[in-house]
Scaffold this active site. Structure first.
Site, short mmCIF file in Angstrom:
data_model
loop_
_atom_site.label_atom_id
_atom_site.label_comp_id
_atom_site.label_asym_id
_atom_site.label_seq_id
_atom_site.Cartn_x
_atom_site.Cartn_y
_atom_site.Cartn_z
N GLN A 137 0.84 -1.20 0.00
CA GLN A 137 0.00 0.00 0.00
C GLN A 137 0.87 1.24 0.00
OE1 GLN A 137 -1.56 -2.62 1.12
NE2 GLN A 137 -3.52 -2.29 0.14
N LYS A 138 0.34 2.29 -0.59
CA LYS A 138 1.08 3.55 -0.65
C LYS A 138 1.58 3.96 0.73
CE LYS A 138 0.09 6.77 -4.31
NZ LYS A 138 -1.16 6.85 -5.04
#
Lengths: 184, 389
Positions: free
Chosen positions: A70-71
């Protein structure tokens, strides 16, 4: 040969490798890890943090680190770089819209000093999907041919069916072993 | 030279009790002389230099024995150490092979296609052997030598890479390719676009999503095998199992639309969608939402990954976990939509109907376990939608 023989034996005992598995979220990293380890993949949930698996393969002890993509987690990737022998970059071959993101993340990883010695295996995952880009299209999309700093290889695979997972990891092990262990 | 001195030290240390080292012995003799000729020691400078001649027979003999012992030990040590474990042997052998490989590489020129391949192949395996030689020799090399050798190996490898690129650019890593036939059309989006000017909704993606930028070009293309919808406003779409069954579906740039996907896709991506109602049959793996707002969704899937999404309602059946990242105002309720044939599609998808974790949502921007994330919530029962048309 006294001393050398002893040293060799010691090396053989600890044939240990550290593999780091990274890639954008939804690429299939955890599924690859579970499938490779022979576990059920239907319960895999998005990785909030990381997973570590230690497994024996071909006489090597593999420490595989699977870190969430995930970012919000990418800034933590660097905490896992130290003493990595092999980097497994997992790509969702059906996610054309983020292929450019994927290329950028990979190229910034390859600039990392602490990953300088690591061998790179790119898994073009999800080849079971009819709309997946081919291995060659991914290779072009990620500009892999421009990589001169690392040994690399791209494999089309499917974590769901397990196709080509073994072939990819075997290539990675061979390349790492040739570099860090006394080959015999 | 080093070996000898080391031997000398070793010998004297170990035999310390029997025979004293040479200088100590001279001193010892001096003391004896001093003791016998009291008072005359200052004048007698000769005594020191010719001390050896005064040494008793017994000591001389011991000295000789010591020398012999030294020699014996040295020989024994030399017979133990192997020629291959000397660093100078390594250096010369390594450099010889390195030079040989360099010769072959520089002699390798364009034009002789078949032979070039074999030559490069041979060079590659010779480099590998050299690497093995280095690996085997690692135990007795110094750090410096190791680094030097490693550096020259890397140089060889990169020279080989350059040669290969130059002489036979396509030959690198040609493994079996699954989609060899179709990959061509994907790699050249422009030509494809010209081939099919009667742009369907699917082709329309190219214009917005990727067509304008170089590296993005490959992204925007939806291949023949991928189905999807894009660039539509205020329309109703219904897709049946014949189109979407076990395939990857992509919906982008939709607004005010109603979409029904009656079937079991393998995976579903939804991006840049505004004020839509999207209902989808059971998805075998994950659903990926990005940049959506004001929508109502009905999904059943293994994973739901929601990003950059605001003010949406999700009626959800999820067998593992739903997550949100950079979202706000996303509200969840259990999956309640149905359509004829849905049971069969659940069979196809392999989803467990008994397992629904719709209310366990992980927020990647809210890692506190004590307080709940403010970014998502549960739709109160009286607000839940019960009528699906």
């Amino acid at each position: 040969m006294g001393l050398l023989t002893i040293l060799k034996k010691m090396k053989q005992k600890e044939r240990e490798m550290r593999l780091l598995m990274l890639g954008l979220d939804n690429a299939g990293k955890t599924t690859i890890l579970k499938k490779f380890n022979g576990e059920d993949v239907s319960t895999v949930s998005p990785t909030l943090g990381f997973n570590i698996k230690t497994l024996e393969h071909r006489g090597y002890k593999l420490n595989i680190w699977d870190v969430g993509g995930q970012k919000s987690l990418r800034s933590y990737w660097r905490n896992y770089f130290e003493s990595t022998d092999g980097l497994i970059w997992v790509v969702d071959s059906a996610d054309r819209l983020r292929l450019e993101d994927c290329r950028q993340e990979l190229s910034s990883l390859l600039l990392e000093e602490r990953l300088a010695g690591a061998t790179l295996l790119v898994f073009a995952n999800k080849q079971d999907l009819p709309g997946a880009l081919s291995k060659d299209a991914i290779r072009e999309g990620l500009a892999l041919d421009a990589i001169k700093s690392h040994h690399w290889c791209i494999m089309g695979c499917s974590a769901v069916t397990g196709e080509s997972l073994l072939a990819g990891v075997d290539w990675l092990l061979d390349d790492i072993a040739a570099r860090i262990f006394t080959a015999d | 030279i080093f070996d000898q001195s080391e031997d000398g030290l070793l010998g004297s240390d170990q035999k310390g009790c029997g025979v004293l080292p040479l200088n100590t012995k001279v001193h010892f003799i001096m003391e004896a002389v001093v003791a016998s000729e009291k008072g005359a020691c200052h004048a007698n400078e000769d005594e020191e230099s010719s001390g050896k001649s005064n040494v008793p027979e017994r000591l001389l003999k011991r000295d000789q024995e010591r020398q012999e012992e030294l020699l014996r030990r040295k020989e024994a040590k030399e017979s133990l150490s192997v020629r291959e474990e000397k660093s100078d042997f390594f250096t010369s052998a390594f450099n010889k092979e390195k030079a040989a490989i360099e010769d072959v590489l520089s002699g390798c020129t364009e034009g002789d296609g078949g032979t070039t391949a074999t030559v490069l192949e041979e060079v590659s395996s010779r480099i590998q052997q050299l690497q093995k030689f280095l690996n085997d020799s690692m135990a007795f090399l110094t750090q410096y030598e190791l680094r030097q050798a490693q550096a020259s190996l890397q140089k060889l490898q990169s020279t080989l890479g350059e040669k290969r690129d130059k002489l036979m650019p396509k030959k690198k890593f040609t493994f079996r390719s699954r989609n060899a036939g179709t990959s061509k059309s994907k790699e050249s989006p422009d030509s494809k676009k010209e081939d099919s000017p009667g742009s369907t909704a699917v082709d329309g993606t190219e214009g917005r999503a990727g067509g304008s930028r170089g590296p993005m070009a490959v992204d925007g293309v939806i291949s023949e095998q991928q189905c999807g919808l894009s660039n539509a406003d205020s329309q109703v779409f219904v897709k049946g199992a014949d189109e979407i069954q076990q395939s990857d579906v992509l919906l982008t740039h939709l607004s005010n639309c109603k979409v029904k996907l009656l079937g079991s896709p393998s995976t579903l991506h939804i991006k840049h969608v505004r004020d839509c109602e999207i209902l989808c049959g059971p998805v075998s793996s994950s659903i990926f939402l990005d940049h959506c707002s004001g929508c109502t969704f009905a999904f059943s899937c293994q994973q739901l990954r929601t990003h950059n999404t605001t003010d949406c309602q999700v009626y959800l059946h999820v067998t593992s976990r739903a997550i949100i990242e950079d979202c706000s105002g996303v509200r969840f309720a259990p999956f309640s939509w149905s359509y004829p044939g849905m049971e069969a599609d659940f069979e196809v998808s392999g989803l467990d109907r008994a397992k629904n974790n719709w209310s366990q949502v992980d927020d990647f921007n809210w890692l506190s376990a004590e307080s709940p994330s403010p970014n998502w919530g549960v739709i109160p029962e009286h607000e839940r939608k019960s009528e699906w048309d």
